[in-house]
Design a protein around this motif. Structure first.
Motif, PDB file in Angstrom:
ATOM      1  N   TYR A 121      31.756 100.553 -31.459  1.00 12.02           N
ATOM      2  CA  TYR A 121      31.305 101.801 -32.064  1.00 12.02           C
ATOM      3  C   TYR A 121      30.054 101.593 -32.916  1.00 12.02           C
ATOM      4  N   VAL A 122      30.039 100.516 -33.698  1.00 14.99           N
ATOM      5  CA  VAL A 122      28.870 100.240 -34.540  1.00 14.99           C
ATOM      6  C   VAL A 122      27.640 100.003 -33.682  1.00 14.99           C
ATOM      7  N   GLY A 123      27.796  99.248 -32.586  1.00 19.71           N
ATOM      8  CA  GLY A 123      26.674  99.015 -31.688  1.00 19.71           C
ATOM      9  C   GLY A 123      26.136 100.308 -31.089  1.00 19.71           C
ATOM     10  N   VAL A 124      27.040 101.190 -30.684  1.00 16.85           N
ATOM     11  CA  VAL A 124      26.609 102.478 -30.130  1.00 16.85           C
ATOM     12  C   VAL A 124      25.910 103.315 -31.192  1.00 16.85           C
ATOM     13  N   PHE A 125      26.435 103.302 -32.418  1.00 21.65           N
ATOM     14  CA  PHE A 125      25.789 104.042 -33.502  1.00 21.65           C
ATOM     15  C   PHE A 125      24.360 103.541 -33.747  1.00 21.65           C
ATOM     16  N   LEU A 126      24.176 102.230 -33.789  1.00 20.91           N
ATOM     17  CA  LEU A 126      22.853 101.674 -34.074  1.00 20.91           C
ATOM     18  C   LEU A 126      21.859 101.995 -32.959  1.00 20.91           C
ATOM     19  N   LEU A 127      22.275 101.804 -31.717  1.00 21.10           N
ATOM     20  CA  LEU A 127      21.369 102.084 -30.603  1.00 21.10           C
ATOM     21  C   LEU A 127      21.057 103.576 -30.512  1.00 21.10           C
ATOM     22  N   SER A 128      22.074 104.411 -30.660  1.00 19.78           N
ATOM     23  CA  SER A 128      21.852 105.852 -30.591  1.00 19.78           C
ATOM     24  C   SER A 128      20.982 106.336 -31.745  1.00 19.78           C
ATOM     25  N   GLY A 129      21.216 105.787 -32.943  1.00 16.40           N
ATOM     26  CA  GLY A 129      20.403 106.181 -34.090  1.00 16.40           C
ATOM     27  C   GLY A 129      18.943 105.797 -33.925  1.00 16.40           C
ATOM     28  N   THR A 130      18.690 104.622 -33.324  1.00 13.36           N
ATOM     29  CA  THR A 130      17.307 104.213 -33.082  1.00 13.36           C
ATOM     30  C   THR A 130      16.613 105.156 -32.108  1.00 13.36           C
ATOM     31  N   ALA A 137      18.586 107.187 -19.272  1.00 16.42           N
ATOM     32  CA  ALA A 137      17.861 105.972 -18.898  1.00 16.42           C
ATOM     33  C   ALA A 137      17.019 106.188 -17.647  1.00 16.42           C
ATOM     34  N   SER A 138      17.555 106.905 -16.682  1.00 16.94           N
ATOM     35  CA  SER A 138      16.807 107.156 -15.447  1.00 16.94           C
ATOM     36  C   SER A 138      15.593 108.030 -15.713  1.00 16.94           C
ATOM     37  N   TRP A 139      15.750 109.039 -16.567  1.00 15.66           N
ATOM     38  CA  TRP A 139      14.636 109.924 -16.879  1.00 15.66           C
ATOM     39  C   TRP A 139      13.539 109.163 -17.630  1.00 15.66           C
ATOM     40  N   ALA A 140      13.934 108.347 -18.603  1.00 13.83           N
ATOM     41  CA  ALA A 140      12.939 107.567 -19.342  1.00 13.83           C
ATOM     42  C   ALA A 140      12.207 106.603 -18.413  1.00 13.83           C
ATOM     43  N   THR A 141      12.929 106.007 -17.478  1.00  7.58           N
ATOM     44  CA  THR A 141      12.292 105.105 -16.511  1.00  7.58           C
ATOM     45  C   THR A 141      11.323 105.859 -15.621  1.00  7.58           C
ATOM     46  N   ASP A 142      11.683 107.085 -15.243  1.00  4.67           N
ATOM     47  CA  ASP A 142      10.796 107.889 -14.410  1.00  4.67           C
ATOM     48  C   ASP A 142       9.513 108.256 -15.156  1.00  4.67           C
ATOM     49  N   ILE A 143       9.620 108.466 -16.470  1.00  3.96           N
ATOM     50  CA  ILE A 143       8.440 108.853 -17.253  1.00  3.96           C
ATOM     51  C   ILE A 143       7.504 107.661 -17.477  1.00  3.96           C
ATOM     52  N   TYR A 176       4.981 102.161 -26.121  1.00  4.14           N
ATOM     53  CA  TYR A 176       5.923 101.246 -26.758  1.00  4.14           C
ATOM     54  C   TYR A 176       7.212 101.958 -27.160  1.00  4.14           C
ATOM     55  N   GLU A 177       7.082 103.142 -27.724  1.00  2.12           N
ATOM     56  CA  GLU A 177       8.268 103.880 -28.143  1.00  2.12           C
ATOM     57  C   GLU A 177       9.110 104.298 -26.936  1.00  2.12           C
ATOM     58  N   MET A 178       8.467 104.685 -25.863  1.00  2.00           N
ATOM     59  CA  MET A 178       9.212 105.046 -24.663  1.00  2.00           C
ATOM     60  C   MET A 178       9.903 103.831 -24.051  1.00  2.00           C
ATOM     61  N   LYS A 179       9.274 102.670 -24.129  1.00  3.04           N
ATOM     62  CA  LYS A 179       9.909 101.455 -23.614  1.00  3.04           C
ATOM     63  C   LYS A 179      11.190 101.129 -24.390  1.00  3.04           C
ATOM     64  N   VAL A 180      11.145 101.345 -25.708  1.00  3.42           N
ATOM     65  CA  VAL A 180      12.346 101.105 -26.514  1.00  3.42           C
ATOM     66  C   VAL A 180      13.442 102.094 -26.132  1.00  3.42           C
ATOM     67  N   ALA A 226      14.860 100.986 -22.765  1.00  2.00           N
ATOM     68  CA  ALA A 226      15.700  99.789 -22.828  1.00  2.00           C
ATOM     69  C   ALA A 226      17.037 100.073 -23.505  1.00  2.00           C
ATOM     70  N   PHE A 227      17.009 100.791 -24.630  1.00  2.50           N
ATOM     71  CA  PHE A 227      18.246 101.074 -25.358  1.00  2.50           C
ATOM     72  C   PHE A 227      19.144 102.016 -24.566  1.00  2.50           C
ATOM     73  N   SER A 228      18.556 102.918 -23.806  1.00  2.00           N
ATOM     74  CA  SER A 228      19.370 103.813 -22.983  1.00  2.00           C
ATOM     75  C   SER A 228      20.121 103.029 -21.903  1.00  2.00           C
TER      76      SER A 228
END
Length: 230
Positions: free
Chosen positions: A13-22, A84-90, A118-122, A125-127
């Motif tokens: 849960y903590v890992g999901v919170f951190l990645l989602s918050g970023t 993740a797929s949408w971000a990869t497409d962009i 750079y922000e889109m790459k993050v 990756a996180f998605s």
């Protein structure tokens, strides 16, 4: 709740919170410079998914059953796969280092494409990381429920999520420092019909198996034979 299951669930849960918050923070920056007219579809979608994930997990920490947890994990798994797929497409295979002086319009001016890249790459990756985490969590949950059913809890789907045990551990709450014992008769022995019992006859019953919790929560099975003299 077993100690290990509780610990691993909180870590997940903590890992999901951190990645989602970023991701939420990065997309909030996009929303501040693009909305409402520039790139609205992905920006709004990228705001909703991490917000929904955080809100759902906050509720699930307090109120959850294996069936609701499984449904939640599956829905979020599908949403993060779409994200993740949408971000990869962009962003695709764009090399951010190759972007030097290129800019793109915003609602108040311009932004460097390298910064946006750079922000889109993050976000991309996180998605994908969240998609992998939800895939693993869903598979582990199904395995633990199946284990609980084999340990004699057929209604585990409708019980609190805290009742699940980790691999090799019994379902149900217990103190990790105490020993608990439950006896389950494997078969029932019935006297033979039509044959009178004689005095002194020794009737051997089917053995009873004692299932005892070991020091690390693993089940220890021992046969306890019971003999009754009539």
């Amino acid at each position: 709740m077993t100690v290990r299951f509780a610990t691993y669930r909180i870590v997940f849960y903590v890992g999901v919170f951190l990645l989602s918050g970023t991701i939420l923070g990065l997309d909030a920056h996009f929303a501040s410079i693009f909305l409402p007219h520039l790139h609205p579809d992905f920006t709004i979608f990228a705001l909703l998914i991490p917000s929904l994930t955080i809100f759902t997990f906050l509720l699930s920490l307090q109120f959850a059953q294996p069936r609701t947890e499984a449904l939640t994990l599956f829905i979020l798994w599908a949403l993060w796969l779409s994200m993740a797929s949408w971000a990869t497409d962009i962003i695709g295979n764009v090399q951010c280092d190759a972007l030097t002086t290129e800019t793109m319009p915003t609602k108040n001016g311009e932004i460097r494409q390298r910064e946006f890249c750079y922000e889109m790459k993050v976000i991309q990756a996180f998605s994908w990381m969240l998609f992998v985490l939800f895939t693993a969590a869903f598979g582990i949950l199904l395995a633990l429920v199946n284990q609980a059913e084999r340990f004699g809890r057929p209604d585990i789907w409708y019980e609190p999520i805290q009742e699940l045990g980790w691999f090799g551990e019994f379902p149900g709450y217990y103190n990790h420092n105490q020993q608990g014992m439950v006896q389950y008769p494997m078969q029932y022995a019935y006297p033979m019909q039509g044959y009178p019992m004689q005095q002194g006859y020794v009737q051997g019953q089917q053995p009873i198996y004692s299932i005892q919790q070991g020091p690390n929560g693993q089940p220890l099975v021992a046969q306890v034979p019971v003999v009754q003299t009539i």
